[in-house]
Design a protein around this motif. Structure first.
Motif, PDB file in Angstrom:
ATOM      1  N   GLN A   1      -6.056   1.735  -4.950  1.00 60.67           N
ATOM      2  CA  GLN A   1      -6.935   0.218  -4.906  1.00 60.67           C
ATOM      3  C   GLN A   1      -7.035   0.393  -6.561  1.00 60.67           C
ATOM      4  OE1 GLN A   1     -11.064   0.477  -3.399  1.00 60.67           O
ATOM      5  NE2 GLN A   1     -10.091  -0.833  -2.195  1.00 60.67           N
TER       6      GLN A   1
ATOM      7  N   HIS B   1       0.970  -1.220   0.249  1.00 58.21           N
ATOM      8  CA  HIS B   1       0.255   0.006   0.134  1.00 58.21           C
ATOM      9  C   HIS B   1       0.818   1.293  -0.593  1.00 58.21           C
ATOM     10  CE1 HIS B   1      -2.342  -3.414   1.511  1.00 58.21           C
ATOM     11  NE2 HIS B   1      -3.304  -2.543   1.410  1.00 58.21           N
TER      12      HIS B   1
ATOM     13  N   GLY C   1      -3.148  -7.308 -10.048  1.00 55.26           N
ATOM     14  CA  GLY C   1      -3.184  -8.515  -9.656  1.00 55.26           C
ATOM     15  C   GLY C   1      -3.300  -8.209  -8.268  1.00 55.26           C
ATOM     16  N   VAL C   2      -2.926  -6.976  -6.787  1.00 57.63           N
ATOM     17  CA  VAL C   2      -3.488  -7.311  -6.005  1.00 57.63           C
ATOM     18  C   VAL C   2      -4.359  -7.073  -5.069  1.00 57.63           C
ATOM     19  CG1 VAL C   2      -2.042  -6.765  -4.133  1.00 57.63           C
ATOM     20  CG2 VAL C   2      -1.034  -7.100  -5.968  1.00 57.63           C
ATOM     21  N   ASP C   3      -5.363  -7.228  -4.367  1.00 58.14           N
ATOM     22  CA  ASP C   3      -6.237  -7.149  -3.328  1.00 58.14           C
ATOM     23  C   ASP C   3      -5.300  -6.231  -2.366  1.00 58.14           C
ATOM     24  OD1 ASP C   3      -7.975  -8.951  -5.484  1.00 58.14           O
ATOM     25  OD2 ASP C   3      -7.793 -10.124  -3.926  1.00 58.14           O
ATOM     26  N   ALA C   4      -6.146  -5.113  -2.599  1.00 59.12           N
ATOM     27  CA  ALA C   4      -5.745  -3.783  -0.959  1.00 59.12           C
ATOM     28  C   ALA C   4      -6.809  -4.003  -0.294  1.00 59.12           C
ATOM     29  CB  ALA C   4      -5.701  -2.295  -1.488  1.00 59.12           C
ATOM     30  N   ASP C   5      -6.000  -3.573   0.930  1.00 55.56           N
ATOM     31  CA  ASP C   5      -6.639  -4.325   2.303  1.00 55.56           C
ATOM     32  C   ASP C   5      -7.678  -2.921   2.870  1.00 55.56           C
ATOM     33  OD1 ASP C   5      -7.596  -4.648   4.911  1.00 55.56           O
ATOM     34  OD2 ASP C   5      -5.720  -5.115   5.930  1.00 55.56           O
ATOM     35  N   GLU C   6      -9.406  -2.145   2.842  1.00 57.46           N
ATOM     36  CA  GLU C   6      -9.629  -1.937   2.689  1.00 57.46           C
ATOM     37  C   GLU C   6      -8.929  -0.580   3.421  1.00 57.46           C
ATOM     38  OE1 GLU C   6     -12.107   0.285   0.821  1.00 57.46           O
ATOM     39  OE2 GLU C   6     -11.818  -1.812  -0.838  1.00 57.46           O
TER      40      GLU C   6
ATOM     41  N   SER D   1      -4.083  -2.786  -8.314  1.00 56.90           N
ATOM     42  CA  SER D   1      -5.612  -4.326  -9.147  1.00 56.90           C
ATOM     43  C   SER D   1      -4.841  -4.079 -10.789  1.00 56.90           C
ATOM     44  CB  SER D   1      -7.059  -3.875  -9.295  1.00 56.90           C
ATOM     45  OG  SER D   1      -6.886  -2.096 -10.671  1.00 56.90           O
TER      46      SER D   1
END
Length: 108
Positions: free
Chosen positions: A24, A3, A31-36, A28
């Protein structure tokens, strides 16, 4: 860490105050999901702060932290010469003791 890296990339790209949605979107693309929750915390903590100033402050703080390499280097510089002499003497003794095979090698 991803992040923070994305935040820094966005600021280098010209976005002076990236939002969570910007981070985000960038993550994306690879291909990486972000932690909200982490994103919201990061954006809230860095809001209104200059990234370059934060980096320089952090670098100056790290410079004051002692590291093992510096202490070991200082000790070696202070007493390194006698230790080197002792090692040379030990090698000379080992060479003399290696004649136990009386000139015959194991595979001669």
């Amino acid at each position: 860490m991803r992040h923070v890296a994305a935040y820094l990339l966005l600021t280098l790209g010209g976005n002076t105050s990236p939002q969570a949605s910007d981070i985000q979107k960038l993550l994306s693309t690879v291909g990486v999901d972000a932690d909200e929750s982490r994103l919201e915390t990061l954006v809230a903590e860095l809001k209104g702060k200059d990234v370059n100033e934060l980096i320089s402050e952090g670098a100056s703080k790290l410079a004051s932290v002692p590291s093992g390499g510096a202490a070991a280097g200082g000790a070696a510089a202070a007493g390194g010469a006698p230790a080197a002499e002792e090692k040379k003497e030990e090698k000379a003794e080992e060479k003399e003791e290696s004649d136990d095979d009386m000139g015959f090698g194991l595979f001669d």
